[in-house]
Scaffold this active site. Structure first.
Site, PDB file in Angstrom:
ATOM      1  N   GLY A 172       0.813  -0.895  -0.062  1.00  0.00           N
ATOM      2  CA  GLY A 172      -0.310  -0.047  -0.199  1.00  0.00           C
ATOM      3  C   GLY A 172       1.099   1.406   0.042  1.00  0.00           C
ATOM      4  O   GLY A 172       2.053   1.029  -0.021  1.00  0.00           O
ATOM      5  N   PHE A 173       0.538   2.382  -0.404  1.00  0.00           N
ATOM      6  CA  PHE A 173       0.879   3.544   0.456  1.00  0.00           C
ATOM      7  C   PHE A 173       2.050   3.909   1.672  1.00  0.00           C
ATOM      8  O   PHE A 173       3.062   3.775   0.980  1.00  0.00           O
ATOM      9  CB  PHE A 173      -0.096   4.542  -0.038  1.00  0.00           C
ATOM     10  CG  PHE A 173       0.386   6.066   0.240  1.00  0.00           C
ATOM     11  CD1 PHE A 173       1.369   6.797  -0.552  1.00  0.00           C
ATOM     12  CD2 PHE A 173      -0.420   6.506   1.296  1.00  0.00           C
ATOM     13  CE1 PHE A 173       2.078   7.916   0.105  1.00  0.00           C
ATOM     14  CE2 PHE A 173       0.120   8.381   1.530  1.00  0.00           C
ATOM     15  CZ  PHE A 173       1.447   8.661   2.013  1.00  0.00           C
ATOM     16  N   ILE A 174       0.871   3.921   1.613  1.00  0.00           N
ATOM     17  CA  ILE A 174       2.248   3.931   3.388  1.00  0.00           C
ATOM     18  C   ILE A 174       3.410   2.711   3.613  1.00  0.00           C
ATOM     19  O   ILE A 174       3.810   2.808   3.813  1.00  0.00           O
ATOM     20  CB  ILE A 174       1.171   4.326   4.799  1.00  0.00           C
ATOM     21  CG1 ILE A 174       0.302   5.399   4.416  1.00  0.00           C
ATOM     22  CG2 ILE A 174       2.763   4.150   6.005  1.00  0.00           C
ATOM     23  CD1 ILE A 174      -0.531   5.908   6.134  1.00  0.00           C
TER      24      ILE A 174
ATOM     25  N   GLY B  96      -3.621  -1.430  -2.016  1.00  0.00           N
ATOM     26  CA  GLY B  96      -2.287  -2.366  -2.501  1.00  0.00           C
ATOM     27  C   GLY B  96      -1.844  -1.963  -3.738  1.00  0.00           C
ATOM     28  O   GLY B  96      -2.819  -2.659  -5.001  1.00  0.00           O
TER      29      GLY B  96
ATOM     30  N   LEU C  69      -0.423  -3.148   8.855  1.00  0.00           N
ATOM     31  CA  LEU C  69      -1.048  -1.972   8.193  1.00  0.00           C
ATOM     32  C   LEU C  69      -2.439  -2.762   6.876  1.00  0.00           C
ATOM     33  O   LEU C  69      -2.549  -1.508   7.001  1.00  0.00           O
ATOM     34  CB  LEU C  69       0.189  -0.850   7.302  1.00  0.00           C
ATOM     35  CG  LEU C  69       0.614   0.250   7.982  1.00  0.00           C
ATOM     36  CD1 LEU C  69       1.268  -0.772   8.990  1.00  0.00           C
ATOM     37  CD2 LEU C  69       1.486   0.660   6.966  1.00  0.00           C
TER      38      LEU C  69
ATOM     39  N   THR D  76     -12.878  -6.649   7.038  1.00  0.00           N
ATOM     40  CA  THR D  76     -11.237  -7.368   7.395  1.00  0.00           C
ATOM     41  C   THR D  76     -10.833  -6.451   7.569  1.00  0.00           C
ATOM     42  O   THR D  76      -9.608  -7.289   8.361  1.00  0.00           O
ATOM     43  CB  THR D  76     -10.693  -6.193   5.043  1.00  0.00           C
ATOM     44  OG1 THR D  76     -11.239  -6.184   4.879  1.00  0.00           O
ATOM     45  CG2 THR D  76      -9.398  -6.352   4.661  1.00  0.00           C
TER      46      THR D  76
ATOM     47  N   TYR E 102     -16.097   2.263   9.833  1.00  0.00           N
ATOM     48  CA  TYR E 102     -14.492   2.376   9.182  1.00  0.00           C
ATOM     49  C   TYR E 102     -13.963   2.489  11.188  1.00  0.00           C
ATOM     50  O   TYR E 102     -13.215   1.657  11.481  1.00  0.00           O
ATOM     51  CB  TYR E 102     -14.503   3.639   8.288  1.00  0.00           C
ATOM     52  CG  TYR E 102     -12.848   3.315   7.985  1.00  0.00           C
ATOM     53  CD1 TYR E 102     -12.226   2.447   8.390  1.00  0.00           C
ATOM     54  CD2 TYR E 102     -12.068   4.732   8.232  1.00  0.00           C
ATOM     55  CE1 TYR E 102     -10.595   1.837   8.149  1.00  0.00           C
ATOM     56  CE2 TYR E 102     -10.848   4.738   7.955  1.00  0.00           C
ATOM     57  CZ  TYR E 102     -10.040   3.470   7.391  1.00  0.00           C
ATOM     58  OH  TYR E 102      -8.596   3.779   7.611  1.00  0.00           O
TER      59      TYR E 102
ATOM     60  N   LYS F 214     -11.839   0.091  13.487  1.00  0.00           N
ATOM     61  CA  LYS F 214     -10.354   0.805  13.880  1.00  0.00           C
ATOM     62  C   LYS F 214     -10.287   0.570  15.387  1.00  0.00           C
ATOM     63  O   LYS F 214      -9.292   0.080  16.029  1.00  0.00           O
ATOM     64  CB  LYS F 214     -10.120   1.841  12.824  1.00  0.00           C
ATOM     65  CG  LYS F 214      -9.750   1.837  12.079  1.00  0.00           C
ATOM     66  CD  LYS F 214      -8.813   0.477  11.280  1.00  0.00           C
ATOM     67  CE  LYS F 214      -7.471   0.429  11.687  1.00  0.00           C
ATOM     68  NZ  LYS F 214      -6.777  -0.720  10.895  1.00  0.00           N
TER      69      LYS F 214
END
Ligand code: UDP
Length: 325
Positions: A10-12, A36, A76, A95, A149, A153
């Site tokens: 993924g990005f991060i 990703g 992540l 997920t 979301y 989290k």
């Protein structure tokens, strides 16, 4: 050290992999490429200390094997992006909760330290700005999908803290505020890559609502530096840290700034939220982190200001072939 990064394509995650490899560590990435992309880690493939597995963290035996081979785990892998969350709530909830359960259970067997990446979304619509880690989380009703979301989290965070307090398995949590930089995609709604692409192709910039809502954008290299330092420190275990920048900007002003920096002739258009996210969507008006705790813990201060951050995205988008926003 040998690190496993779930969601490392993924990005991060891909920037984190770069950071760890850069200081001589070994990195293995597991990613199902749902949000990703292999392109994000293409440049790392030649490094003998880097390896990757295309697969799902929900495959518990596979994840356990990879966790066993690592010293520490950055978790992540998650469903991210407001657009994805609103359109696919089942996938988001499942997920986010399942992968964290699997990673923590596997890591706990051998007492491996896990950094769980969380999000500023968990503060929900709290107006207690700047948000402190010990502040209340204020979520909307369950019939409004966006809050799933934040809630998923938050469960991840509760679980990570419980693993530490009840089972003495070392965990820590980073709440990432809006993080931007090269390689972030606008496909899942993220505003900066979207505005930059729109500006570069002289399309209208799509400000949602009246544009008076504000955010603080952090350059991904600052965020990654914070994540690594938090993981390295011993006294951060069992704790939650905001990772972000305090430089706040309204979204309408962000659009204007990007238009100036790209020298674009794009117009700035205002689109009602309902048109993008359906009826009953709630946005948060302000989102600003308190950086007091992370500053005390590891001396963290962001080093890259907003203009430089935006410029890095502009340079990146100019360097890749044009794609649909
Ligand atoms: N936004 C916008 N236009 C876009 C995409 C996003 O005005 O094309 C707004 C969005 O409504 C929010 C802010 O920009 O107020 C940041 O959105 P993003 O999805 O990047 O992150 P969020 O802070 O919502 O997680």
């Amino acid at each position: 050290m040998r690190y496993l990064i779930t969601g490392g394509a993924g990005f991060i995650g891909s920037h984190l992999a770069e950071g760890l490899l850069g200081r001589g560590d070994h990195v293995t990435v597991i990613d199902d490429l749902s949000t990703g992309s292999i392109r994000n880690i293409q440049h790392l493939k030649g490094d003998p200390r880097f390896s990757y597995v295309i697969g799902s963290v929900e495959n518990a035996p596979l994840t356990a094997e990879l966790v066993d081979a690592a010293d520490q785990v950055f978790h992540l892998a998650a469903a991210v992006g407001v657009k994805l969350v609103v359109e696919s709530p089942v996938r988001t909830i499942e997920t986010n909760v399942k992968t964290t359960e699997i990673v923590l259970a596997a890591a706990c067997k051998k007492r491996k330290k896990v950094f769980v990446a969380s999000t500023s979304e968990v503060y929900g619509k709290s107006t207690d700005v700047p948000f402190r880690e010990d502040g209340d989380l204020v979520l909307g009703p369950t019939e409004r999908g966006r809050w799933s979301y934040a809630c998923s989290k938050a469960i991840d965070e509760f679980l990570a803290i419980a693993y530490w307090r009840e089972r003495h398995c070392p965990t820590l949590i980073g709440r990432c505020f809006n993080t931007v930089g090269p390689r972030q995609t606008g496909h899942y709604g993220m505003v900066v890559p979207r505005f930059v692409k729109q500006a570069l192709s002289n399309e209208a910039l799509t400000v949602y609502g009246d544009g008076q809502q504000s955010r603080c954008f952090t350059h991904v290299s600052d965020a990654v530096r914070a994540m690594i330092a938090l993981m390295d420190a011993d006294h951060t275990v069992g704790e939650v840290y905001n990772i972000g920048s305090e430089q706040e900007i309204r979204i309408a002003d962000l659009a204007e700034r990007i238009r100036v920096l790209t020298d674009s002739e794009s117009e700035i258009g205002f689109t009602p939220y309902e048109q993008v996210y359906g009826e009953n969507f709630e946005d948060m008006p302000r989102r600003v982190p308190s950086l007091e705790k992370i500053n005390k813990a590891i001396g963290f201060e962001p080093q890259i200001g907003l203009d430089e951050t935006l410029q890095s995205v502009i340079d990146y988008e100019r360097s890749v072939e044009p794609q649909l926003v």
